[in-house]
Design a protein around this motif. Structure first.
Motif, PDB file in Angstrom:
ATOM      1  N   GLU A 184       0.846  -1.202   0.000  1.00 21.30           N
ATOM      2  CA  GLU A 184       0.000   0.000   0.000  1.00 21.30           C
ATOM      3  C   GLU A 184       0.878   1.248   0.000  1.00 21.30           C
ATOM      4  O   GLU A 184       1.905   1.315   0.669  1.00 21.30           O
ATOM      5  N   LEU A 185       0.441   2.254  -0.761  1.00 22.51           N
ATOM      6  CA  LEU A 185       1.001   3.603  -0.743  1.00 22.51           C
ATOM      7  C   LEU A 185      -0.146   4.547  -0.436  1.00 22.51           C
ATOM      8  O   LEU A 185      -1.121   4.624  -1.196  1.00 22.51           O
ATOM      9  N   ARG A 186      -0.046   5.260   0.695  1.00 23.55           N
ATOM     10  CA  ARG A 186      -1.160   6.097   1.131  1.00 23.55           C
ATOM     11  C   ARG A 186      -0.612   7.424   1.636  1.00 23.55           C
ATOM     12  O   ARG A 186       0.000   7.497   2.697  1.00 23.55           O
ATOM     13  N   GLY A 187      -0.799   8.481   0.819  1.00 22.63           N
ATOM     14  CA  GLY A 187      -0.263   9.782   1.204  1.00 22.63           C
ATOM     15  C   GLY A 187       1.253   9.687   1.334  1.00 22.63           C
ATOM     16  O   GLY A 187       1.942   9.207   0.435  1.00 22.63           O
ATOM     17  N   PRO A 188       1.815  10.107   2.477  1.00 26.79           N
ATOM     18  CA  PRO A 188       3.270  10.017   2.666  1.00 26.79           C
ATOM     19  C   PRO A 188       3.717   8.660   3.208  1.00 26.79           C
ATOM     20  O   PRO A 188       4.885   8.503   3.548  1.00 26.79           O
ATOM     21  N   LEU A 189       2.780   7.692   3.306  1.00 26.66           N
ATOM     22  CA  LEU A 189       3.081   6.418   3.975  1.00 26.66           C
ATOM     23  C   LEU A 189       3.201   5.278   2.978  1.00 26.66           C
ATOM     24  O   LEU A 189       2.565   5.261   1.918  1.00 26.66           O
ATOM     25  N   MET A 190       4.005   4.294   3.349  1.00 27.22           N
ATOM     26  CA  MET A 190       4.156   3.070   2.582  1.00 27.22           C
ATOM     27  C   MET A 190       4.055   1.897   3.544  1.00 27.22           C
ATOM     28  O   MET A 190       4.634   1.929   4.640  1.00 27.22           O
ATOM     29  N   VAL A 191       3.312   0.870   3.155  1.00 24.19           N
ATOM     30  CA  VAL A 191       3.149  -0.334   3.966  1.00 24.19           C
ATOM     31  C   VAL A 191       3.868  -1.479   3.277  1.00 24.19           C
ATOM     32  O   VAL A 191       3.640  -1.752   2.095  1.00 24.19           O
ATOM     33  N   VAL A 192       4.774  -2.130   4.014  1.00 20.76           N
ATOM     34  CA  VAL A 192       5.559  -3.249   3.479  1.00 20.76           C
ATOM     35  C   VAL A 192       5.167  -4.515   4.223  1.00 20.76           C
ATOM     36  O   VAL A 192       5.041  -4.512   5.456  1.00 20.76           O
ATOM     37  N   ARG A 193       4.989  -5.615   3.480  1.00 23.82           N
ATOM     38  CA  ARG A 193       4.570  -6.883   4.064  1.00 23.82           C
ATOM     39  C   ARG A 193       5.739  -7.860   4.073  1.00 23.82           C
ATOM     40  O   ARG A 193       6.657  -7.783   3.277  1.00 23.82           O
ATOM     41  N   GLN A 224       7.041   6.116   7.008  1.00 25.05           N
ATOM     42  CA  GLN A 224       6.837   7.451   6.465  1.00 25.05           C
ATOM     43  C   GLN A 224       8.029   7.778   5.580  1.00 25.05           C
ATOM     44  O   GLN A 224       9.182   7.691   6.008  1.00 25.05           O
ATOM     45  N   ILE A 225       7.762   8.133   4.323  1.00 28.90           N
ATOM     46  CA  ILE A 225       8.807   8.373   3.339  1.00 28.90           C
ATOM     47  C   ILE A 225       9.187   9.847   3.386  1.00 28.90           C
ATOM     48  O   ILE A 225       8.343  10.727   3.171  1.00 28.90           O
ATOM     49  N   LEU A 226      10.446  10.126   3.693  1.00 29.55           N
ATOM     50  CA  LEU A 226      10.869  11.507   3.926  1.00 29.55           C
ATOM     51  C   LEU A 226      10.712  12.359   2.689  1.00 29.55           C
ATOM     52  O   LEU A 226      10.402  13.551   2.781  1.00 29.55           O
ATOM     53  N   GLU A 227      10.944  11.813   1.519  1.00 27.08           N
ATOM     54  CA  GLU A 227      10.820  12.583   0.289  1.00 27.08           C
ATOM     55  C   GLU A 227       9.422  12.510  -0.308  1.00 27.08           C
ATOM     56  O   GLU A 227       9.175  13.078  -1.378  1.00 27.08           O
ATOM     57  N   GLY A 228       8.486  11.813   0.367  1.00 26.58           N
ATOM     58  CA  GLY A 228       7.139  11.645  -0.156  1.00 26.58           C
ATOM     59  C   GLY A 228       7.041  10.456  -1.091  1.00 26.58           C
ATOM     60  O   GLY A 228       8.051   9.935  -1.588  1.00 26.58           O
ATOM     61  N   THR A 229       5.808  10.025  -1.350  1.00 30.75           N
ATOM     62  CA  THR A 229       5.599   8.833  -2.179  1.00 30.75           C
ATOM     63  C   THR A 229       5.240   9.171  -3.619  1.00 30.75           C
ATOM     64  O   THR A 229       4.908   8.274  -4.397  1.00 30.75           O
ATOM     65  N   ALA A 230       5.261  10.436  -4.002  1.00 31.21           N
ATOM     66  CA  ALA A 230       4.925  10.811  -5.375  1.00 31.21           C
ATOM     67  C   ALA A 230       5.857  10.102  -6.353  1.00 31.21           C
ATOM     68  O   ALA A 230       7.073  10.101  -6.187  1.00 31.21           O
ATOM     69  N   GLY A 231       5.258   9.497  -7.379  1.00 30.61           N
ATOM     70  CA  GLY A 231       6.037   8.801  -8.391  1.00 30.61           C
ATOM     71  C   GLY A 231       6.405   7.376  -8.036  1.00 30.61           C
ATOM     72  O   GLY A 231       7.018   6.681  -8.848  1.00 30.61           O
TER      73      GLY A 231
END
Length: 459
Positions: A15-24, A60-67
């Motif tokens: 999942e990629l949600r806003g500035p967050l990423m979920v890893v399984r 939380q991705i410091l540079e954001g999840t855009a792209g």
């Protein structure tokens, strides 16, 4: 998952949600752990672990999840919290909100590193704040003296010159005869404001007395949460390893709280008052409480948070909780600003609870504390008289009441009002306070010892 460069990399991004990423599928990963994220294009980003549940990790991705996409993304965990290089190499540098050079210089390198979250400190090793930090701003130095090791916020309504005041303090603050520097962290600034800050602090930066971290409104929201922690980590090392007295200016903490709220919303957390997360108080405290002095260490960290109050509401959660944590406040007045007074500091709404630790005999001047008390007492009476004059007219006032109105005008124009490029010495400031109070009849100066009055008149 696959292995590369001797590390375990996880590729199951669910999942990629806003500035967050979920890893399984993660194993052995802990809270606040630092991670490197490599995109399919080869671009590298960075993240911090917010939550771990079974085999799921939320970053939380410091540079954001855009792209970013779920496929082709690889995540490697460092096995420790985020650490940054520390040391005097930061002085004179201008960096982004996540510590990357923004001045065209090389990256800051050092053999010493420190965790961004800071080190736990045993409270019994804390020393009480003491000795003044002179800001060169008369209304602060005379009436709400900033003390080394204190946390003293500036409250402002939108449209007031809080950024100008913050940069002025950062440019001209001093301590007497000891190593001093400033760490300035700007959060959510416009590009115009960021350029203003850089220009205003250029001299202090050229002197090697400034660390400048600038996060703009267009930068990723996670960077805004990281910026004050970087600033405080750098300041702690400069203070307690290198013996400097460090003033940390954090502006604007309301922008920081908005970023925290955005991340909380993306995580799906239950909102508290005005949709801010329920842990806003403890989060702010984790920043503000990193100031102080430590036994057997010569340096100190003094924190000056600056925040705007939405709609000028001092009961808004950010100023409200900040007021509980900090030791006073400096409040800017829309009325003074409308009348052209700069800085528009409302002396009667402002307070430094530790002023007696930093002012008085042996620290500033013997007459400082009684003079400040007399100024505030006379100002409170003058405000009552001004309200009365609005009802019955100035002509109906007694001669003494009219003298109090003269005092209020002298206080605003001789003491409070000063040019932005006019740093004042403490002696100049207190002399101006004397000029204001001596417009009153001597019988009204009940807060001043008779010996001080005689000495002043003799001089």
């Amino acid at each position: 998952m696959s292995s590369r460069w001797g590390e375990v990399e996880y590729t199951d991004v669910c999942e990629l949600r806003g500035p967050l990423m979920v890893v399984r599928g993660v194993r052995g990963v802990g809270w606040d752990e630092f991670a490197r994220v490599r995109l399919e294009s080869g671009e590298q980003r960075h993240g911090l672990v917010l939550e771990v549940h079974h085999d799921l990790a939320v970053l939380q991705i410091l540079e954001g999840t855009a792209g970013m996409t779920k496929t082709g993304t690889r995540v490697a965990f460092a096995g420790e919290p985020l650490r940054i290089p520390v040391g005097p190499g930061w002085l004179g540098r201008t960096c982004t909100g996540r510590g990357e050079p923004a001045d065209g210089g090389p990256p800051i390198l050092s053999s010493a590193t420190a965790p961004v979250a800071g080190y736990p400190l045993n409270p019994v090793w804390r020393e009480p704040p003491a000795e003044p930090v002179l800001t060169g701003v008369s209304a602060i130095d005379a009436l709400t003296t900033l003390v080394r090791g204190q946390k003293l916020p500036i409250f402002a309504a939108p449209g007031l010159p809080h950024l100008e005041l913050a940069t002025q303090i950062a440019a001209q603050a001093t301590v007497a005869g000891e190593p001093f520097c400033v760490v300035f962290a700007g959060m959510g600034l416009t590009h115009t404001d960021a350029a203003f800050v850089r220009d205003a602090l250029e001299d202090r930066s050229d002197a090697g007395e400034l660390v400048l971290l600038l996060n703009t409104a267009g930068d990723p929201v996670i960077e805004r949460i990281l910026t004050p922690r970087l600033a405080l980590t750098i300041a702690e090392d400069l203070a307690f390893t290198h013996g400097k007295h460090v003033l940390v200016v954090l502006t604007d903490m309301t922008a920081y709280a908005e970023a925290l709220r955005e991340v909380s919303s993306a995580r799906g957390e239950l909102p508290a008052r005005r949709a801010y997360p329920g842990y806003l108080y403890s989060d702010l405290a984790s920043l503000y409480e990193r100031c102080g002095r430590i036994r057997d260490h010569p340096g100190s960290v003094t924190v000056l948070p600056v925040l705007t109050m939405p709609a000028g509401d001092i009961t808004h959660p950010v100023p409200d909780l900040t007021g509980y944590i900090t030791e006073g406040q400096i409040v800017l007045s829309p009325d003074l600003h409308a009348r052209g007074i700069y800085p528009p500091i409302d002396a009667l709404s402002s307070l430094s609870r530790l002023m007696r630790k930093g002012a008085g005999p042996g620290r500033t001047r013997e007459d400082h504390l009684p003079l400040a008390a007399q100024v505030l007492a006379a100002l409170a009476h003058a405000r009552q008289v001004r309200d009365l004059a609005d009802l019955i007219g100035a002509s109906a006032l007694s001669p003494t009441d009219r003298r109090h109105l003269d005092f209020a005008d002298a206080f605003e124009h001789r003491l409070v009002d000063q040019r932005r490029d006019e740093p004042r010495t403490l002696d100049d400031t207190l002399d101006r306070a004397w000029q204001a109070v001596l417009t009153l009849p001597e019988r009204e100066l009940v807060m001043l010892p008779a010996a001080l009055l005689r000495l002043r008149k003799a001089s």
